[in-house]
Motif scaffolding. Structure first.
Motif: not given
Length: 220
Positions: A24-34
Motif C-alpha cells: 500500500d505504501a508503493y505510490p508514496q514511495v514511488a512518488a518520493y523516488a521520483g
C-alpha cells in the motif's frame, strides 16, 4: 499513478516486484523516488551519480531496516538528510510516529515539504542535532543511515532510546570492525551486545547490513 511513479528504476528492478514489496505504501514511495530523481541533485540532497541508483542504493537500502522496527510507536531517524531512511519508514509504518532529526535548515524544509506532499501525517521534523534532544524525548526505536561510526552513533542515539527500546541502524559491511571501539559507550549507556544482521530486500539487490542494540532496562 503519476508520471513520477516508478522513476529511477534500475535495469534489474521490475516495477511489479517493487509494487508487491512496498504494498500500500508503493505510490508514496514511488512518488518520493521520483522527487529525489528530479530535485535531489539540484537541492543538494544526493550526488549526480546517485540519480540512476535511487531505488536499489537508497530506497530499498532504507526499506531494509523497516522489518526490525515497531509497527506502532515512536521512531526517530537522526541525521535524516534527504529522508533516507525516515521518509521510507514513515510510508511503511503509517501507525508509528516518525521524528526526522536534521540540523540543516534547507534539508528540514525539504523534509517538511515532501512529508506534506506525500500525505505522511505521521512525520514530525525536528530541526537540530541528535544530542540537542537528549532528555527531550525517548523513542521505541532510533535509526540512522550513513551518519557516523558506531561509537559515535551509540553516543548520539542511545540517550534517545527508551529502556527496552532499540537502536537499529544501517551500516556498511565492515561494521564488525567498529564494534570493539564502541563497547565502552555501549556499556556506559546500558546497551546490549550489538547484533549484526544481514537484511535482504528484493532478489538481485545487494542486501543491507543492520546493527541492533537494545537499551537494557536494569543495571548491568
Amino acid at each position: 499513478m503519476d508520471a513520477e511513479t516508478g522513476a529511477g528504476l534500475g535495469s534489474q528492478l521490475d516495477e511489479s516486484a517493487l509494487a508487491a514489496y512496498f504494498g500500500d505504501a508503493y505510490p508514496q514511495v514511488a512518488a518520493y523516488a521520483g522527487r529525489l530523481e528530479s530535485e535531489g541533485e539540484l537541492r543538494g540532497l544526493i550526488g549526480p551519480r546517485e540519480v540512476p541508483r535511487i531505488w536499489d542504493r537508497h530506497i530499498l537500502n532504507s526499506a531494509a531496516v523497516v522489518p526490525f522496527l515497531p509497527e506502532r510507536g515512536l521512531i526517530a531517524d537522526i541525521g535524516s538528510g534527504a529522508g533516507l531512511p525516515g521518509i521510507v519508514i514513515a510510508a511503511l509504518r503509517p501507525e508509528s510516529t516518525v521524528y526526522l532529526v536534521e540540523p540543516m535548515e534547507r534539508r528540514c524544509a525539504w523534509l517538511t515539504e515532501i512529508a506534506e506532499d506525500l500525505g505522511l501525517t505521521n512525520v514530525e521534523v525536528k530541526r537540530g542535532r541528535a544530542e540537542e534532544f537528549h532528555g527531550a524525548f525517548e523513542c521505541d526505536a532510533v535509526t540512522s543511515r550513513a551518519v557516523a561510526s558506531l561509537d559515535k552513533l551509540v553516543r548520539l542515539s542511545m540517550p534517545l532510546v527508551r529502556p527496552g527500546g532499540e537502536m537499529i541502524v544501517l551500516k556498511g559491511r565492515n561494521v564488525a570492525q567498529e564494534v570493539d571501539p564502541a563497547r565502552k559507550a555501549i556499556r556506559k549507556l546500558k546497551g546490549s551486545e550489538p547484533e549484526i544482521i544481514d537484511a535482504p530486500t528484493l532478489p538481485g539487490v545487494e542486501s543491507t547490513t543492520v546493527v541492533r542494540i537494545v537499551r537494557q532496562t536494569g543495571s548491568r
